[in-house]
Design a protein around this motif. Structure first.
Motif, PDB file in Angstrom:
ATOM      1  N   PHE A   1       0.805  -1.217   0.000  1.00 17.78           N
ATOM      2  CA  PHE A   1       0.000   0.000   0.000  1.00 17.78           C
ATOM      3  C   PHE A   1       0.838   1.267   0.000  1.00 17.78           C
ATOM      4  N   LEU A   2       2.042   1.227   0.550  1.00 21.54           N
ATOM      5  CA  LEU A   2       2.892   2.418   0.481  1.00 21.54           C
ATOM      6  C   LEU A   2       3.406   2.637  -0.944  1.00 21.54           C
ATOM      7  N   GLU A   3       3.734   1.551  -1.633  1.00 23.80           N
ATOM      8  CA  GLU A   3       4.126   1.675  -3.041  1.00 23.80           C
ATOM      9  C   GLU A   3       2.972   2.217  -3.870  1.00 23.80           C
ATOM     10  N   PHE A   4       1.770   1.696  -3.628  1.00 22.89           N
ATOM     11  CA  PHE A   4       0.582   2.189  -4.341  1.00 22.89           C
ATOM     12  C   PHE A   4       0.379   3.676  -4.052  1.00 22.89           C
ATOM     13  N   ALA A   5       0.488   4.067  -2.797  1.00 22.85           N
ATOM     14  CA  ALA A   5       0.245   5.467  -2.402  1.00 22.85           C
ATOM     15  C   ALA A   5       1.209   6.420  -3.090  1.00 22.85           C
ATOM     16  N   THR A   6       2.487   6.087  -3.058  1.00 16.45           N
ATOM     17  CA  THR A   6       3.470   6.989  -3.663  1.00 16.45           C
ATOM     18  C   THR A   6       3.303   7.054  -5.181  1.00 16.45           C
ATOM     19  N   ARG A   7       3.027   5.918  -5.804  1.00 15.58           N
ATOM     20  CA  ARG A   7       2.823   5.887  -7.256  1.00 15.58           C
ATOM     21  C   ARG A   7       1.533   6.612  -7.654  1.00 15.58           C
ATOM     22  N   TYR A   8       0.453   6.371  -6.910  1.00 17.75           N
ATOM     23  CA  TYR A   8      -0.843   6.992  -7.218  1.00 17.75           C
ATOM     24  C   TYR A   8      -0.751   8.507  -7.135  1.00 17.75           C
ATOM     25  N   GLU A   9      -0.113   8.990  -6.090  1.00 17.48           N
ATOM     26  CA  GLU A   9      -0.001  10.436  -5.926  1.00 17.48           C
ATOM     27  C   GLU A   9       0.900  11.049  -6.995  1.00 17.48           C
ATOM     28  N   ALA A  10       1.982  10.358  -7.352  1.00 14.55           N
ATOM     29  CA  ALA A  10       2.900  10.871  -8.369  1.00 14.55           C
ATOM     30  C   ALA A  10       2.248  10.923  -9.747  1.00 14.55           C
ATOM     31  N   GLU A  11       1.361   9.968 -10.038  1.00 15.41           N
ATOM     32  CA  GLU A  11       0.742   9.876 -11.361  1.00 15.41           C
ATOM     33  C   GLU A  11      -0.541  10.674 -11.502  1.00 15.41           C
ATOM     34  N   GLY A  12      -1.174  11.035 -10.389  1.00 17.08           N
ATOM     35  CA  GLY A  12      -2.510  11.608 -10.496  1.00 17.08           C
ATOM     36  C   GLY A  12      -2.657  12.993  -9.902  1.00 17.08           C
ATOM     37  N   ASP A  13      -3.907  13.415  -9.911  1.00 13.55           N
ATOM     38  CA  ASP A  13      -4.247  14.727  -9.379  1.00 13.55           C
ATOM     39  C   ASP A  13      -4.716  14.669  -7.935  1.00 13.55           C
ATOM     40  N   TYR A  14      -4.912  13.474  -7.413  1.00 13.84           N
ATOM     41  CA  TYR A  14      -5.427  13.326  -6.057  1.00 13.84           C
ATOM     42  C   TYR A  14      -4.311  13.255  -5.034  1.00 13.84           C
ATOM     43  N   PRO A  15      -4.440  14.000  -3.949  1.00 14.80           N
ATOM     44  CA  PRO A  15      -3.526  13.751  -2.826  1.00 14.80           C
ATOM     45  C   PRO A  15      -3.909  12.422  -2.164  1.00 14.80           C
ATOM     46  N   VAL A  16      -2.948  11.776  -1.555  1.00 15.46           N
ATOM     47  CA  VAL A  16      -3.156  10.477  -0.921  1.00 15.46           C
ATOM     48  C   VAL A  16      -2.865  10.604   0.564  1.00 15.46           C
ATOM     49  N   ARG A  17      -3.654   9.913   1.369  1.00 17.92           N
ATOM     50  CA  ARG A  17      -3.392   9.804   2.796  1.00 17.92           C
ATOM     51  C   ARG A  17      -3.545   8.335   3.178  1.00 17.92           C
ATOM     52  N   VAL A  18      -2.776   7.916   4.193  1.00 13.33           N
ATOM     53  CA  VAL A  18      -2.815   6.537   4.671  1.00 13.33           C
ATOM     54  C   VAL A  18      -3.383   6.546   6.086  1.00 13.33           C
ATOM     55  N   LEU A  19      -4.490   5.841   6.278  1.00 10.24           N
ATOM     56  CA  LEU A  19      -5.119   5.728   7.595  1.00 10.24           C
ATOM     57  C   LEU A  19      -4.470   4.563   8.334  1.00 10.24           C
ATOM     58  N   SER A  20      -3.632   4.875   9.310  1.00  7.85           N
ATOM     59  CA  SER A  20      -2.905   3.849  10.054  1.00  7.85           C
ATOM     60  C   SER A  20      -2.287   4.475  11.293  1.00  7.85           C
TER      61      SER A  20
END
Length: 178
Positions: A114-133
């Motif tokens: 999920f951390l790999e997904f988060a960093t990749r998703y934010e780098a590729e898209g317009d959405y900011p990402v947050r991790v609930l943990s």
């Protein structure tokens, strides 16, 4: 925002505060011990999803496959109690059509996925990402997978609160708008 839920962390944190489990005796739930031995509460994960969605955000839950798979013969049942709620979650979709539930290989680090997904998703898209943990991701920072600054900026800490009329609710720091 895309909010990624560390499903194992959320489910175990809630399981350790007394959600009644048909599979795990109450004495075991309240017993002290490492978090990895705590029961996993599927209803808590689903409640977290609902609370995040109510704030208008997309959500993705990452869980190891063993949380929802039937055990091999002769091994203990480690599935989350309320795992049927998690199976139902697999049918839900985000606004972009992507599934809300991602299962990771059982013997792999779900944090890594999920951390790999988060960093990749934010780098590729317009959405900011947050991790609930409530995880501190020390190993991931030490290994250089994420920086301490990224962790501090992107992690949303939470707690479960009992509300008299609505039951248990997810309470996040004011870092999650909505």
């Amino acid at each position: 925002w895309m909010v990624i839920i560390d499903g194992l962390n959320v489910g175990r944190a809630h399981g350790s505060v007394g959600w009644k489990s048909p599979l795990v005796p109450a004495a075991e739930i309240s017993a002290s011990g490492p978090l990895w031995k705590k029961p996993i509460c599927g209803q808590a994960i689903l409640q977290s999803v609902n609370d995040v969605m109510a704030k208008g955000h997309d959500v993705k839950v990452f869980l190891p496959q063993w949380v929802v798979e039937a055990p091999r013969p002769g091994t203990p049942d480690r599935r989350a109690y309320g795992f049927n709620d998690l199976i139902a979650l697999a049918e839900k979709r985000n606004s972009d059509g992507s599934p809300m539930l991602e299962l990771t290989p059982s013997m792999a680090s779900d944090d890594h996925f999920f951390l790999e997904f988060a960093t990749r998703y934010e780098a590729e898209g317009d959405y900011p990402v947050r991790v609930l943990s409530n995880d501190h991701f020390r190993k991931e920072v030490e290994q250089g997978n994420i920086s301490a600054g990224w962790r501090d900026e992107h992690t949303i800490k939470y707690k479960f609160m009992h509300m008299p009329r609505s039951g248990l609710r997810l309470s996040t720091a004011p870092t999650l708008p909505g």
